[in-house]
Write a protein that holds these residues in place. Structure first.
Motif, PDB file in Angstrom:
ATOM      1  N   PRO A  80       0.813  -1.228   0.000  1.00  0.00           N
ATOM      2  CA  PRO A  80       0.000   0.000   0.000  1.00  0.00           C
ATOM      3  C   PRO A  80       0.844   1.274   0.000  1.00  0.00           C
ATOM      4  N   HIS A  81       1.979   1.243   0.686  1.00  0.00           N
ATOM      5  CA  HIS A  81       2.871   2.410   0.688  1.00  0.00           C
ATOM      6  C   HIS A  81       3.387   2.682  -0.720  1.00  0.00           C
ATOM      7  N   LEU A  82       3.783   1.631  -1.422  1.00  0.00           N
ATOM      8  CA  LEU A  82       4.249   1.801  -2.793  1.00  0.00           C
ATOM      9  C   LEU A  82       3.144   2.359  -3.681  1.00  0.00           C
ATOM     10  N   GLU A  83       1.964   1.789  -3.573  1.00  0.00           N
ATOM     11  CA  GLU A  83       0.853   2.236  -4.415  1.00  0.00           C
ATOM     12  C   GLU A  83       0.469   3.676  -4.105  1.00  0.00           C
ATOM     13  N   ALA A  84       0.508   4.045  -2.840  1.00  0.00           N
ATOM     14  CA  ALA A  84       0.164   5.414  -2.454  1.00  0.00           C
ATOM     15  C   ALA A  84       1.180   6.422  -2.972  1.00  0.00           C
ATOM     16  N   ASN A  85       2.398   5.942  -3.270  1.00  0.00           N
ATOM     17  CA  ASN A  85       3.430   6.833  -3.787  1.00  0.00           C
ATOM     18  C   ASN A  85       3.594   6.718  -5.301  1.00  0.00           C
ATOM     19  N   GLY A  86       2.578   6.184  -5.968  1.00  0.00           N
ATOM     20  CA  GLY A  86       2.541   6.220  -7.419  1.00  0.00           C
ATOM     21  C   GLY A  86       3.224   5.083  -8.133  1.00  0.00           C
ATOM     22  N   PHE A  87       3.436   3.964  -7.443  1.00  0.00           N
ATOM     23  CA  PHE A  87       4.075   2.807  -8.075  1.00  0.00           C
ATOM     24  C   PHE A  87       3.041   1.748  -8.451  1.00  0.00           C
ATOM     25  N   SER A  88       3.186   1.168  -9.630  1.00  0.00           N
ATOM     26  CA  SER A  88       2.512  -0.087  -9.925  1.00  0.00           C
ATOM     27  C   SER A  88       3.418  -1.197  -9.399  1.00  0.00           C
ATOM     28  N   VAL A  89       2.822  -2.216  -8.814  1.00  0.00           N
ATOM     29  CA  VAL A  89       3.611  -3.220  -8.101  1.00  0.00           C
ATOM     30  C   VAL A  89       3.488  -4.583  -8.774  1.00  0.00           C
ATOM     31  N   ARG A  90       4.624  -5.187  -9.045  1.00  0.00           N
ATOM     32  CA  ARG A  90       4.693  -6.563  -9.542  1.00  0.00           C
ATOM     33  C   ARG A  90       5.366  -7.412  -8.465  1.00  0.00           C
ATOM     34  N   ILE A  91       4.825  -8.576  -8.187  1.00  0.00           N
ATOM     35  CA  ILE A  91       5.364  -9.454  -7.153  1.00  0.00           C
ATOM     36  C   ILE A  91       5.832 -10.758  -7.783  1.00  0.00           C
ATOM     37  N   GLU A  92       7.055 -11.164  -7.443  1.00  0.00           N
ATOM     38  CA  GLU A  92       7.632 -12.405  -7.946  1.00  0.00           C
ATOM     39  C   GLU A  92       8.169 -13.229  -6.780  1.00  0.00           C
ATOM     40  N   GLY A  93       8.140 -14.549  -6.935  1.00  0.00           N
ATOM     41  CA  GLY A  93       8.563 -15.447  -5.876  1.00  0.00           C
ATOM     42  C   GLY A  93       9.955 -16.016  -6.050  1.00  0.00           C
ATOM     43  N   SER A  94      10.729 -15.466  -6.972  1.00  0.00           N
ATOM     44  CA  SER A  94      12.111 -15.907  -7.170  1.00  0.00           C
ATOM     45  C   SER A  94      12.871 -14.788  -7.874  1.00  0.00           C
ATOM     46  N   PRO A  95      14.208 -14.872  -7.893  1.00  0.00           N
ATOM     47  CA  PRO A  95      14.991 -13.845  -8.594  1.00  0.00           C
ATOM     48  C   PRO A  95      15.070 -14.046 -10.102  1.00  0.00           C
ATOM     49  N   LYS A  96      14.326 -14.998 -10.654  1.00  0.00           N
ATOM     50  CA  LYS A  96      14.391 -15.240 -12.102  1.00  0.00           C
ATOM     51  C   LYS A  96      14.087 -13.987 -12.909  1.00  0.00           C
ATOM     52  N   VAL A  97      13.193 -13.151 -12.390  1.00  0.00           N
ATOM     53  CA  VAL A  97      12.792 -11.942 -13.111  1.00  0.00           C
ATOM     54  C   VAL A  97      13.965 -11.007 -13.350  1.00  0.00           C
ATOM     55  N   TYR A  98      14.994 -11.087 -12.518  1.00  0.00           N
ATOM     56  CA  TYR A  98      16.144 -10.204 -12.687  1.00  0.00           C
ATOM     57  C   TYR A  98      16.842 -10.429 -14.025  1.00  0.00           C
ATOM     58  N   ALA A  99      16.675 -11.605 -14.610  1.00  0.00           N
ATOM     59  CA  ALA A  99      17.338 -11.915 -15.885  1.00  0.00           C
ATOM     60  C   ALA A  99      16.609 -11.324 -17.087  1.00  0.00           C
ATOM     61  N   ASP A 100      15.428 -10.739 -16.868  1.00  0.00           N
ATOM     62  CA  ASP A 100      14.643 -10.141 -17.952  1.00  0.00           C
ATOM     63  C   ASP A 100      15.098  -8.693 -18.136  1.00  0.00           C
ATOM     64  N   ALA A 101      16.090  -8.511 -18.998  1.00  0.00           N
ATOM     65  CA  ALA A 101      16.730  -7.200 -19.139  1.00  0.00           C
ATOM     66  C   ALA A 101      15.754  -6.115 -19.585  1.00  0.00           C
ATOM     67  N   ASP A 102      14.866  -6.437 -20.501  1.00  0.00           N
ATOM     68  CA  ASP A 102      13.927  -5.428 -21.001  1.00  0.00           C
ATOM     69  C   ASP A 102      13.000  -4.948 -19.885  1.00  0.00           C
ATOM     70  N   TYR A 103      12.505  -5.888 -19.095  1.00  0.00           N
ATOM     71  CA  TYR A 103      11.632  -5.488 -17.991  1.00  0.00           C
ATOM     72  C   TYR A 103      12.406  -4.716 -16.922  1.00  0.00           C
ATOM     73  N   MET A 104      13.563  -5.221 -16.547  1.00  0.00           N
ATOM     74  CA  MET A 104      14.328  -4.605 -15.462  1.00  0.00           C
ATOM     75  C   MET A 104      14.737  -3.175 -15.789  1.00  0.00           C
ATOM     76  N   ALA A 105      14.923  -2.880 -17.066  1.00  0.00           N
ATOM     77  CA  ALA A 105      15.324  -1.526 -17.451  1.00  0.00           C
ATOM     78  C   ALA A 105      14.273  -0.486 -17.061  1.00  0.00           C
ATOM     79  N   GLY A 106      13.027  -0.924 -16.887  1.00  0.00           N
ATOM     80  CA  GLY A 106      11.964   0.015 -16.548  1.00  0.00           C
ATOM     81  C   GLY A 106      11.562   0.013 -15.084  1.00  0.00           C
ATOM     82  N   VAL A 107      12.249  -0.800 -14.252  1.00  0.00           N
ATOM     83  CA  VAL A 107      11.904  -0.877 -12.831  1.00  0.00           C
ATOM     84  C   VAL A 107      12.557   0.277 -12.085  1.00  0.00           C
ATOM     85  N   ASP A 108      11.776   0.966 -11.271  1.00  0.00           N
ATOM     86  CA  ASP A 108      12.291   2.110 -10.519  1.00  0.00           C
ATOM     87  C   ASP A 108      12.780   1.742  -9.127  1.00  0.00           C
ATOM     88  N   VAL A 109      12.185   0.712  -8.526  1.00  0.00           N
ATOM     89  CA  VAL A 109      12.672   0.251  -7.227  1.00  0.00           C
ATOM     90  C   VAL A 109      12.352  -1.229  -7.054  1.00  0.00           C
TER      91      VAL A 109
END
Length: 231
Positions: free
Chosen positions: A27-56
């Motif tokens: 809720p803190h993230l959403e209240a500060n203007g973030f869309s939130v994606r939740i993942e259960g492993s670090p596999k997402v870190y290997a997605d360079a195109d997606y990670m380039a757009g992540v702010d935090v």
């Protein structure tokens, strides 16, 4: 206004309640203007195109392992400006198989001293001891800890091994008790930040479980740390 992107990566050892504790800050993230994606492993870190757009990134992944392409994606994202924030073992005791991850974070869990042997009952609480978090006077105006005084907790007290390339906001001093193998008190960073390329890293060692996370000062520090770290 363009909505910013937050990535929550959670999992590892269940004793740190990775789902419950990270849910606390969505809720803190959403209240500060973030869309939130939740993942259960670090596999997402290997997605360079997606990670380039992540702010935090909010990471709560105790122990576990990370693959080379996942770590490369994480370090590249942070170096390019993605913030990385976390607490306790979810960031300071992650991916013990990777010295490069340790280099990124700047500190690694070494131990949490137990109670005296006669007081132990074979549960997590064997390591819940009273201690104080001391805000460093020279950091008192930092936006993460401004207005917060020293505070006391009863939980795991982290002894962390760190380098000099961290900016310490708060410390904690581990006593040398008669049954400990060390012979003098040790002052250890409890809350710190780190600049990595264009990105910011925030680490708060208190945060073992929800009982600690809901402490008002811990909640405030983590909320501020997440927004401070964000691109």
């Amino acid at each position: 206004m363009v909505e910013r992107k937050a990535l929550v990566v959670r999992g590892g050892w269940d004793g740190h309640q990775p789902v419950e504790t990270t849910d606390r800050f969505v809720p803190h993230l959403e209240a500060n203007g973030f869309s939130v994606r939740i993942e259960g492993s670090p596999k997402v870190y290997a997605d360079a195109d997606y990670m380039a757009g992540v702010d935090v990134i909010v990471q709560c992944m105790t122990m576990s392992t990370i693959e080379p392409d996942e770590l490369a994606g994480l370090t590249t994202a942070v170096a390019n400006g993605t913030g990385l924030a976390g607490w306790h073992g979810g960031i300071a005791d992650s991916y013990r198989n990777s010295s490069d991850y340790l280099h990124l974070i700047g500190g690694q869990f070494a131990c949490h001293p137990p109670k005296a042997e006669a007081e132990r009952v074979g549960e997590q609480s064997d390591y819940f001891i009273p201690y104080r978090v001391n805000i460093r006077p020279e950091a008192a105006e930092h936006p993460i800890v401004a207005g917060i005084a020293d505070f006391d907790l009863v939980t795991e007290q982290y002894w962390v091994l760190t380098d000099e390339y961290i900016d310490v906001l708060a410390t904690t001093t581990l006593a040398a008790r008669e049954f400990d193998p060390w012979h003098r008190p040790v002052t250890s960073p409890a809350i710190w930040t780190r600049q990595w390329g264009k990105g910011r890293v925030f680490v708060c060692t208190p945060g073992h479980n929800m009982d600690v996370i809901v402490h008002p000062d811990v909640t405030t520090i983590i909320e501020r740390g997440i927004t401070w770290a964000a691109r």
